[in-house]
Design a protein around this motif. Structure first.
Motif, PDB file in Angstrom:
ATOM      1  N   TYR A  65       0.840  -1.197   0.000  1.00  0.00           N
ATOM      2  CA  TYR A  65       0.000   0.000   0.000  1.00  0.00           C
ATOM      3  C   TYR A  65       0.876   1.249   0.000  1.00  0.00           C
ATOM      4  O   TYR A  65       0.441   2.328   0.399  1.00  0.00           O
ATOM      5  CB  TYR A  65      -0.919   0.002   1.233  1.00  0.00           C
ATOM      6  N   ALA A  66       2.126   1.090  -0.458  1.00  0.00           N
ATOM      7  CA  ALA A  66       3.093   2.193  -0.410  1.00  0.00           C
ATOM      8  C   ALA A  66       2.623   3.421  -1.176  1.00  0.00           C
ATOM      9  O   ALA A  66       2.968   4.560  -0.828  1.00  0.00           O
ATOM     10  CB  ALA A  66       4.441   1.717  -0.945  1.00  0.00           C
ATOM     11  N   ASP A  67       1.798   3.229  -2.214  1.00  0.00           N
ATOM     12  CA  ASP A  67       1.367   4.366  -3.030  1.00  0.00           C
ATOM     13  C   ASP A  67       0.300   5.218  -2.357  1.00  0.00           C
ATOM     14  O   ASP A  67       0.006   6.329  -2.823  1.00  0.00           O
ATOM     15  CB  ASP A  67       0.857   3.870  -4.382  1.00  0.00           C
ATOM     16  N   VAL A  68      -0.303   4.733  -1.263  1.00  0.00           N
ATOM     17  CA  VAL A  68      -1.346   5.509  -0.587  1.00  0.00           C
ATOM     18  C   VAL A  68      -0.987   5.832   0.863  1.00  0.00           C
ATOM     19  O   VAL A  68      -1.652   6.654   1.495  1.00  0.00           O
ATOM     20  CB  VAL A  68      -2.699   4.773  -0.628  1.00  0.00           C
ATOM     21  N   LEU A  69       0.045   5.185   1.393  1.00  0.00           N
ATOM     22  CA  LEU A  69       0.426   5.412   2.788  1.00  0.00           C
ATOM     23  C   LEU A  69       1.476   6.511   2.867  1.00  0.00           C
ATOM     24  O   LEU A  69       2.678   6.254   2.960  1.00  0.00           O
ATOM     25  CB  LEU A  69       0.956   4.115   3.419  1.00  0.00           C
ATOM     26  N   PHE A  70       1.007   7.751   2.823  1.00  0.00           N
ATOM     27  CA  PHE A  70       1.932   8.871   2.974  1.00  0.00           C
ATOM     28  C   PHE A  70       1.203  10.025   3.659  1.00  0.00           C
ATOM     29  O   PHE A  70      -0.025  10.153   3.586  1.00  0.00           O
ATOM     30  CB  PHE A  70       2.505   9.312   1.624  1.00  0.00           C
ATOM     31  N   GLU A  71       1.956  10.849   4.337  1.00  0.00           N
ATOM     32  CA  GLU A  71       1.412  11.949   5.121  1.00  0.00           C
ATOM     33  C   GLU A  71       0.588  12.894   4.243  1.00  0.00           C
ATOM     34  O   GLU A  71       0.999  13.279   3.151  1.00  0.00           O
ATOM     35  CB  GLU A  71       2.561  12.719   5.774  1.00  0.00           C
ATOM     36  N   GLY A  72      -0.613  13.217   4.732  1.00  0.00           N
ATOM     37  CA  GLY A  72      -1.486  14.156   4.041  1.00  0.00           C
ATOM     38  C   GLY A  72      -2.475  13.524   3.090  1.00  0.00           C
ATOM     39  O   GLY A  72      -3.390  14.208   2.604  1.00  0.00           O
ATOM     40  N   ARG A  96      -1.945  11.437   9.132  1.00  0.00           N
ATOM     41  CA  ARG A  96      -1.113  12.377   9.883  1.00  0.00           C
ATOM     42  C   ARG A  96       0.355  11.959   9.882  1.00  0.00           C
ATOM     43  O   ARG A  96       1.258  12.800   9.765  1.00  0.00           O
ATOM     44  CB  ARG A  96      -1.618  12.478  11.319  1.00  0.00           C
ATOM     45  N   ALA A  97       0.580  10.650  10.013  1.00  0.00           N
ATOM     46  CA  ALA A  97       1.962  10.149  10.013  1.00  0.00           C
ATOM     47  C   ALA A  97       1.935   8.653   9.736  1.00  0.00           C
ATOM     48  O   ALA A  97       0.937   7.968   9.989  1.00  0.00           O
ATOM     49  CB  ALA A  97       2.647  10.433  11.346  1.00  0.00           C
ATOM     50  N   VAL A  98       3.026   8.144   9.190  1.00  0.00           N
ATOM     51  CA  VAL A  98       3.204   6.708   8.931  1.00  0.00           C
ATOM     52  C   VAL A  98       4.464   6.266   9.663  1.00  0.00           C
ATOM     53  O   VAL A  98       5.537   6.849   9.481  1.00  0.00           O
ATOM     54  CB  VAL A  98       3.351   6.431   7.424  1.00  0.00           C
ATOM     55  N   SER A  99       4.312   5.249  10.515  1.00  0.00           N
ATOM     56  CA  SER A  99       5.442   4.759  11.303  1.00  0.00           C
ATOM     57  C   SER A  99       5.733   3.309  10.919  1.00  0.00           C
ATOM     58  O   SER A  99       4.826   2.479  10.872  1.00  0.00           O
ATOM     59  CB  SER A  99       5.117   4.855  12.799  1.00  0.00           C
ATOM     60  N   ASN A 100       6.988   3.012  10.647  1.00  0.00           N
ATOM     61  CA  ASN A 100       7.395   1.654  10.286  1.00  0.00           C
ATOM     62  C   ASN A 100       8.300   0.996  11.324  1.00  0.00           C
ATOM     63  O   ASN A 100       8.509  -0.203  11.289  1.00  0.00           O
ATOM     64  CB  ASN A 100       8.105   1.661   8.933  1.00  0.00           C
ATOM     65  N   ILE A 101       8.855   1.769  12.236  1.00  0.00           N
ATOM     66  CA  ILE A 101       9.773   1.250  13.256  1.00  0.00           C
ATOM     67  C   ILE A 101       9.349   1.794  14.618  1.00  0.00           C
ATOM     68  O   ILE A 101       9.130   3.004  14.762  1.00  0.00           O
ATOM     69  CB  ILE A 101      11.233   1.677  12.953  1.00  0.00           C
ATOM     70  N   PRO A 102       9.204   0.947  15.658  1.00  0.00           N
ATOM     71  CA  PRO A 102       9.436  -0.504  15.614  1.00  0.00           C
ATOM     72  C   PRO A 102       8.231  -1.294  15.092  1.00  0.00           C
ATOM     73  O   PRO A 102       8.325  -2.479  14.857  1.00  0.00           O
ATOM     74  CB  PRO A 102       9.708  -0.837  17.082  1.00  0.00           C
ATOM     75  N   PHE A 103       7.081  -0.618  14.935  1.00  0.00           N
ATOM     76  CA  PHE A 103       5.890  -1.293  14.445  1.00  0.00           C
ATOM     77  C   PHE A 103       5.302  -0.502  13.274  1.00  0.00           C
ATOM     78  O   PHE A 103       5.460   0.717  13.182  1.00  0.00           O
ATOM     79  CB  PHE A 103       4.842  -1.435  15.552  1.00  0.00           C
ATOM     80  N   ARG A 104       4.609  -1.213  12.397  1.00  0.00           N
ATOM     81  CA  ARG A 104       3.983  -0.577  11.233  1.00  0.00           C
ATOM     82  C   ARG A 104       2.623  -0.011  11.658  1.00  0.00           C
ATOM     83  O   ARG A 104       1.639  -0.745  11.769  1.00  0.00           O
ATOM     84  CB  ARG A 104       3.831  -1.588  10.101  1.00  0.00           C
ATOM     85  N   ASP A 109      -5.602  11.948  11.413  1.00  0.00           N
ATOM     86  CA  ASP A 109      -6.098  13.114  12.137  1.00  0.00           C
ATOM     87  C   ASP A 109      -7.470  12.807  12.737  1.00  0.00           C
ATOM     88  O   ASP A 109      -8.323  12.182  12.088  1.00  0.00           O
ATOM     89  CB  ASP A 109      -6.214  14.321  11.202  1.00  0.00           C
ATOM     90  N   TYR A 110      -7.685  13.239  13.960  1.00  0.00           N
ATOM     91  CA  TYR A 110      -8.980  13.053  14.611  1.00  0.00           C
ATOM     92  C   TYR A 110     -10.020  13.915  13.895  1.00  0.00           C
ATOM     93  O   TYR A 110      -9.804  15.112  13.677  1.00  0.00           O
ATOM     94  CB  TYR A 110      -8.883  13.461  16.077  1.00  0.00           C
ATOM     95  N   PRO A 111     -11.139  13.329  13.497  1.00  0.00           N
ATOM     96  CA  PRO A 111     -12.114  14.072  12.679  1.00  0.00           C
ATOM     97  C   PRO A 111     -12.853  15.146  13.476  1.00  0.00           C
ATOM     98  O   PRO A 111     -13.097  14.992  14.670  1.00  0.00           O
ATOM     99  CB  PRO A 111     -13.072  12.979  12.203  1.00  0.00           C
ATOM    100  N   LYS A 112     -13.226  16.211  12.784  1.00  0.00           N
ATOM    101  CA  LYS A 112     -14.006  17.278  13.400  1.00  0.00           C
ATOM    102  C   LYS A 112     -15.485  17.132  13.084  1.00  0.00           C
ATOM    103  O   LYS A 112     -16.338  17.691  13.780  1.00  0.00           O
ATOM    104  CB  LYS A 112     -13.497  18.633  12.900  1.00  0.00           C
ATOM    105  N   GLN A 113     -15.812  16.408  12.024  1.00  0.00           N
ATOM    106  CA  GLN A 113     -17.203  16.209  11.632  1.00  0.00           C
ATOM    107  C   GLN A 113     -17.415  14.763  11.211  1.00  0.00           C
ATOM    108  O   GLN A 113     -16.517  14.122  10.655  1.00  0.00           O
ATOM    109  CB  GLN A 113     -17.590  17.126  10.476  1.00  0.00           C
ATOM    110  N   VAL A 114     -18.609  14.257  11.484  1.00  0.00           N
ATOM    111  CA  VAL A 114     -18.977  12.908  11.046  1.00  0.00           C
ATOM    112  C   VAL A 114     -20.402  12.945  10.522  1.00  0.00           C
ATOM    113  O   VAL A 114     -21.163  13.872  10.802  1.00  0.00           O
ATOM    114  CB  VAL A 114     -18.893  11.866  12.191  1.00  0.00           C
ATOM    115  N   GLU A 115     -20.746  11.942   9.744  1.00  0.00           N
ATOM    116  CA  GLU A 115     -22.153  11.755   9.379  1.00  0.00           C
ATOM    117  C   GLU A 115     -22.544  10.361   9.828  1.00  0.00           C
ATOM    118  O   GLU A 115     -21.702   9.456   9.919  1.00  0.00           O
ATOM    119  CB  GLU A 115     -22.376  11.937   7.883  1.00  0.00           C
ATOM    120  N   ASN A 116     -23.789  10.196  10.158  1.00  0.00           N
ATOM    121  CA  ASN A 116     -24.221   8.915  10.714  1.00  0.00           C
ATOM    122  C   ASN A 116     -25.653   8.611  10.307  1.00  0.00           C
ATOM    123  O   ASN A 116     -26.415   9.482   9.903  1.00  0.00           O
ATOM    124  CB  ASN A 116     -24.109   8.929  12.238  1.00  0.00           C
ATOM    125  N   ARG A 117     -26.005   7.327  10.432  1.00  0.00           N
ATOM    126  CA  ARG A 117     -27.381   6.903  10.201  1.00  0.00           C
ATOM    127  C   ARG A 117     -27.663   5.705  11.081  1.00  0.00           C
ATOM    128  O   ARG A 117     -26.781   4.884  11.352  1.00  0.00           O
ATOM    129  CB  ARG A 117     -27.625   6.540   8.730  1.00  0.00           C
TER     130      ARG A 117
END
Length: 234
Positions: A65-72, A96-104, A109-117
């Protein structure tokens, strides 16, 4: 090719409902990409107002998933919350961030708005009804007791049962069951038939969601004996 950014309906509610989320829950995540990239990731935890922490996909079993796992990179998160009514919520956020060491790990970012049903047509009545649950094999007429538990909420469509987790538990989703209920108002046990639609383990307990398969008249009769008023569900 232009990258497709995930979209949501315009309606949104500012109040976030993550009360029932627990570490280990599986969350549906859709990444922005030239073609839709959608997978399920395990929640590690969250810091309210700051971030959600998920496990990254395992490249050995899930592919790269390297093509989609990047900041922003924008993502859409979808998940089902269990509670009195049951709710499906969705929100847009960014990596917000991708960490590979020591764990993947993957920070969102914590959302400010949600929709629900709401997922259920009826709200469920909170209860504390002791029950025995047996596997219902209509082809062989053999019934194996699975466990004793407690119905913690119920409606005319189904219920949720809580058990103590066994040391060697197994997945019982989609199993047909019989629910036996003791009643002080009559000598014979009351029974309801159903199918387990989902299960989850947390804090040493197993919670299963059950859809009733009996006809409406039988369900109403059982509710009458239990003094459950389906016209006043809360």
């Amino acid at each position: 090719m232009e990258k497709q950014v995930p979209t949501l309906d315009s309606s949104s509610q500012p109040q976030l409902k993550l009360t029932y989320l627990r570490p280990g829950d599986m969350i549906d995540v859709e990444f922005a990409a030239a073609t839709k990239v959608r997978t399920k990731l395990q929640l590690v935890g969250f810091d309210t107002g700051n971030y959600l922490l998920l496990k990254q996909p395992n490249p050995r079993t899930d592919g790269s998933y390297a093509d989609v796992l990047f900041e922003g990179n924008p993502v859409i998160v979808r998940l089902v919350l269990e509670g009195e009514t049951g709710e499906c919520i969705a929100f847009k956020t960014n990596i917000r961030a991708v960490s590979n060491i020591p764990f993947r790990l993957l920070y969102l970012d914590y959302p400010k708005q949600v929709e629900n049903r709401a997922l259920r047509a009826q709200k469920r009545v909170r209860t504390h009804i002791p029950v025995d649950v047996t596997a219902d094999n209509s082809q062989t007429d053999s019934r194996k007791k699975l466990a004793s538990g407690v119905v913690v909420d119920i409606s005319s469509a189904g219920c949720r049962i809580l058990f103590k987790a066994q040391s060697e538990g197994s997945n019982v989703t989609h199993m047909n069951i019989k629910i036996s209920i003791g009643s002080g108002s009559q000598k014979d046990l009351l029974t309801l038939s159903g199918q387990i639609m989902n299960q989850r383990k947390e804090r040493g307990m197993i919670s299963v969601g059950v859809r009733f398969t009996d006809d409406e008249a039988h369900i109403n009769n059982v509710f009458d004996h239990l003094l459950i008023d389906t016209e006043f569900e809360c």
